[in-house]
Design a protein around this motif. Structure first.
Motif: not given
Length: 249
Positions: A195-219
């Motif tokens: 129900x949220x704005x689609x653009x903001x939801x996508x930006x939020x996903x990218x932002x949250x992944x960007x502050x993750x303390x662990x690089x899950x792919x590399x780990x």
């Protein structure tokens, strides 16, 4: 049988896995799952993805019998790459992913839910990494996202499972519901997100992944190196040879 995608409501895509009897995925199945999740995330009309499964349980990991049929490294390399692709697809999906989990969630299933944005679980769901009993290593990266560090280690070394209620107590499961209420509960959460704005939801996903303390792919890929080492050394085959001779999900 396979992986299918449907639309269940405004902005919500449902990706369903169905590989009877226990949803132990072959290499092609992991890649199909990765493709389905990425495609759903790229769809401009989708603002949330729900990942679920048919049958007895959510996921039983890699199809061990497929590995047993190949005495060489080809199937193991394929499984490693395919699992990494599926886990990354969930994590990197352009929109939030809600995992709807019933029954067993083991091995590769932990990789999927550990990389999801939220988990809704049935009250019969159990989660664990039986890797040491299957001649493999991996997905400690993702179990670490579900439970505290020392509990992760004890679960990993013992191959024990934890219940949905226990994960809810740790804050990693959003809701625990009766099995027949699982999909409605997951879709309710997905609908609230969608129900949220689609653009903001996508930006939020990218932002949250960007502050993750662990690089899950590399780990995770680092962990997989030890799986391959165990295979080269022969211990993986020795342990895997016992598969099917004991109780399994």
């Amino acid at each position: 049988m396979g992986v299918s995608t449907s639309r269940t409501g405004p902005g919500v895509a449902l990706v369903t896995v169905d590989f009877p009897p226990v949803n132990a995925l072959p290499v092609k199945g992991w890649y199909a799952l990765a493709d389905a999740v990425r495609a759903a995330g790229r769809d401009p009309g989708v603002r949330c993805v729900v990942l679920t499964a048919e049958g007895r349980g959510f996921n039983a990991g890699v199809d061990i019998k497929e590995l047993q049929r190949d005495p060489g490294p080809t199937s193991l390399i394929g499984a490693n790459s395919a699992c990494a692709a599926a886990f990354a697809a969930v994590y990197e999906c352009e929109v939030p992913v809600v995992a709807a989990v019933a029954g067993h969630c083991l091995g590769g299933g932990i990789g999927l839910v550990g990389n999801a944005d939220a988990i809704v679980a049935a009250d019969d769901a159990v989660f664990g990494l039986p890797e040491l009993d299957r001649g493999a290593l991996g997905a400690a990266t993702h179990l670490s996202r579900l439970v505290p560090q020392h509990l992760m280690r004890a679960l990993y070394y013992t191959s024990r499972t934890v219940t949905a209620a226990e994960l809810h107590a740790h804050g990693s499961v959003w809701r625990v519901v009766p099995r027949d209420g699982l999909l409605p509960a997951a879709l309710e959460l997905a609908g609230e997100i969608a129900a949220k704005d689609g653009t903001l939801v996508r930006l939020a996903k990218a932002a949250i992944n960007g502050i993750d303390p662990v690089d899950v792919r590399r780990s995770y890929r680092f962990e997989q190196g030890f799986t391959f080492e165990a295979n080269l050394g022969g211990v993986a085959d020795r342990v895997r040879a016992t598969f099917g001779k004991e109780d399994s999900p």
